[in-house]
Every structure is written in C-alpha cells, then in structure tokens.
Write an enzyme that holds these catalytic residues in place. Sequence first.
Site, PDB file in Angstrom:
ATOM      1  N   HIS A 105     -34.150 -46.465  -1.197  1.00  0.00           N
ATOM      2  CA  HIS A 105     -34.099 -45.994   0.196  1.00  0.00           C
ATOM      3  C   HIS A 105     -35.499 -45.940   0.775  1.00  0.00           C
ATOM      4  O   HIS A 105     -36.464 -45.599   0.096  1.00  0.00           O
ATOM      5  CB  HIS A 105     -33.381 -44.650   0.330  1.00  0.00           C
ATOM      6  CG  HIS A 105     -33.772 -43.600  -0.670  1.00  0.00           C
ATOM      7  ND1 HIS A 105     -33.494 -43.699  -2.019  1.00  0.00           N
ATOM      8  CD2 HIS A 105     -34.421 -42.418  -0.525  1.00  0.00           C
ATOM      9  CE1 HIS A 105     -33.946 -42.628  -2.653  1.00  0.00           C
ATOM     10  NE2 HIS A 105     -34.529 -41.835  -1.766  1.00  0.00           N
ATOM     11  N   HIS A 107     -37.622 -44.281   3.780  1.00  0.00           N
ATOM     12  CA  HIS A 107     -37.605 -43.165   4.739  1.00  0.00           C
ATOM     13  C   HIS A 107     -38.350 -43.518   6.021  1.00  0.00           C
ATOM     14  O   HIS A 107     -39.415 -44.168   5.963  1.00  0.00           O
ATOM     15  CB  HIS A 107     -38.324 -41.946   4.144  1.00  0.00           C
ATOM     16  CG  HIS A 107     -37.631 -41.315   2.991  1.00  0.00           C
ATOM     17  ND1 HIS A 107     -36.721 -40.301   3.134  1.00  0.00           N
ATOM     18  CD2 HIS A 107     -37.704 -41.558   1.663  1.00  0.00           C
ATOM     19  CE1 HIS A 107     -36.274 -39.930   1.948  1.00  0.00           C
ATOM     20  NE2 HIS A 107     -36.852 -40.682   1.024  1.00  0.00           N
TER      21      HIS A 107
END
Lengths: 147, 147
Positions: A105, A107
């Site tokens: 992921h 951010h």
Amino acid sequence: MLNTGAKDCIFCQILQGGYPISEVYSDDVCVGLMTVEPVNAGHAMVIPRKHLPYLSDLPPDLAGHLFKVAQKIAAAIKHSDIPCDGINMFVADGEAAGQEVFHFHLHIYPRIEGDGFGFKYDKRHFNKPPRKELDRLAGLIRQKLTR
Amino acid sequence: MLNTGAKDCIFCQILQGGYPISEVYSDDVCVGLMTVEPVNAGHAMVIPRKHLPYLSDLPPDLAGHLFKVAQKIAAAIKHSDIPCDGINMFVADGEAAGQEVFHFHLHIYPRIEGDGFGFKYDKRHFNKPPRKELDRLAGLIRQKLTR
C-alpha cells in the site's frame, strides 16, 4: 510473524467486499481508499487488487501505475475542501520498515501547518557521512542495480 | 519563502555538475543519488533532471517512471551488502509537508531493526474517525479526481 497469505489478508478481504470501505478511486488493477487511522483527515492509500505483499512483488508497470494514481489522488485532496497545506507519500516495505498489512500500500496524506506530525530520528541521522563513504555506499548499490 | 527557481536550486546545480554527488542511477530524465543526511546508510533519492518543484508538476508518465526507478534502487539496496531489514519510500510535497529543496525528490532508505527512526504523531491520529466521516472525506476527494 505476520501472515502474508491472501486468505488472511485484511486488504484482500476488503477487496472481496468483506468490510465497508470509503473508496476514492477504482480501476482494473488498483483501488484508492481512506485509511481508518489517518495522520490527518483525507489520508488515503492506493492498493493493488492482486495480493502482492511487498514492493519487490509489484510488476514495474503496476508500480508506476500505482504512483500515477497516487499523484491524481494527491491533486484531488489539494483541490478538495479538505484542509491541506502539503502532501506526504509513504511506503513501508517490510516489518522493520513499519509495514503492518502485508499487501502493498502507498499512503497519501495531507499535511497541515502545525499538525504535530513528523519524524523521530536516531542521533546518527545528523552525522553527515563523508563523501568517500557516500561514494562507497553508492558503489554497493550500483553493483546490484538491474537496468 | 524558499526559492523555487532553477537558478538557485541546489539540485539543478548538482545536475549541472556544480557539486560532487554519489550517483547510483542515471538516465535521460532522472538521476538516483545518495542523500547527504541519511536516515540510515544507503539512503538514496530519485530526482528528475528537469526543474519540477512539486509532485503536481511531474507529467504522469515521468512520475510513474521515477517510482519504477525507485523500486529498482530499493531492490538493489536490499541485495547489496548495506544493512537493510526493510525499505521506506517518502515524498514531501510542499513546505508544510517537510519539503526543503523545491525540486521534486523521492526518498528511498533502508530500515534496520531498532534503528530508532519513526513517526511522531499528534494525538488525533489515534482517534479513528467513524465510517460516516471517512465516507464524507472520500466523497470530497472523488469530486476532484480527474480520470
């Protein structure tokens, strides 16, 4: 040791509709969504649809695509009514780097003047290495770099 | 107010050969080099050759390319003899986000167990917003997202 299998992956479960999400973006290969523990209001993430635990698992074109999507989300946050004086992007790759969910992921979060967020460093951070040492380290990296 | 003009940009001066650098990567559009203030030994950056101050100034294809190069550098750091238990990538976009040189740069740095690096947060980070609020924020971002 945290699990990296898709079956027990919270992001895979989210992508399969197992939990509610607040989606900002979606295409064939990735999804943009709000985090549940934001640094500031508007903190989003881009995740691949496929279960790819680490940065090194991303095919390069997918890596590039995720960053382009993150750039779009950053622009949208800036142009929205969400307070935003700046943007940080962040990747934690590996447990020692602060990765908690083992599904890659990226951010994207807004920063606000005086928001109290920042880094804490070990003292050695402030010891500027001599150029000779930087050259040595660069050499070690160049040796392993694939073009 | 810090200067964003190429004439007074330290990275532009570096790219023009005005200062020594420890290079790890180079192509027609970007350069990878060691930072002079590393979080840990092996801390590198990717910067575009062109003077593009902010994330929003990067053409999307260049943004994607920089991230792909950063991914390669991350892999090279991991496979090198430099201590590395994990990798962080970081972008500071705007002064409020910690940007100090106004020529876009993407950080790649190794993390080591117990290296003392981390985040400091304002208390509100730990207030998990209700789903309704996350949905509202996602809606504000979606409104401004260009596909």
